[in-house]
Write a protein that holds these residues in place. Structure first.
Motif: not given
Length: 169
Positions: A22-31
């Motif tokens: 979603x156009x976000x660079x993430x290091x931790x993602x809750x999914x």
């Protein structure tokens, strides 16, 4: 899937690798739990011309009917990943070719694992100048079609027919 309770990747002046959703660079993602048709996009930037190594350990990802691969768009290579927690080392190079440092070079792709096919019966009988082949399968989970092949030497085979899988048997 909207991202919430995620940790954004804070960029630096050196190499950066993160997931990207979603156009976000993430290091931790809750999914949600990974599904049979899912992808984790990886984003990399500021890569130097040198050799690198991914060490991927997928912990708590194991599902009996899901497999995963790291896809490399630059080399076209698909490397299987172990979803049971064992670490997989994957070496890659960034070269003077700009495509080797492309931001979207890598992604992790999940797909339904092939299921074993169980045949109850298989018969073949001479019918005029041909051979009639009949079979009954115990299951056809994720099965699209069967390909019937023949061989005159038991080593080299030629496809002679394709039959759509029907129902669950």
């Amino acid at each position: 899937t909207a991202t919430t309770d995620d940790a954004p990747k804070i960029g630096n002046f050196n190499e950066n690798i993160s997931s990207y959703r979603n156009n976000k660079k993430l290091i931790v993602e809750l999914r949600p739990m990974i599904s049979k048709a899912d992808t984790i996009f990886l984003f990399m930037s500021n890569m130097a011309v040198k050799n690198y190594r991914f060490k991927i350990a997928a912990i708590d990802f194991a599902q009996p009917d899901v497999k995963a691969w790291l896809q490399d768009a630059f080399t076209g290579k698909n490397t299987p990943l172990d979803l049971t927690g064992n670490t997989v080392n994957i070496d890659f190079n960034v070269t003077s070719d700009a495509a080797s440092a492309d931001n979207n070079r890598f992604r992790i792709v999940f797909a339904a694992a092939p299921q074993p096919q169980t045949f109850i019966t298989v018969t073949a009988a001479q019918k005029d100048n041909a051979v009639a082949v009949e079979w009954k399968a115990a299951n056809q989970y994720n099965m699209k079609q069967y390909e019937v092949e023949r061989s005159t030497d038991g080593i080299n085979y030629t496809k002679v027919n394709t039959q759509a899988a029907t129902g669950t048997n």
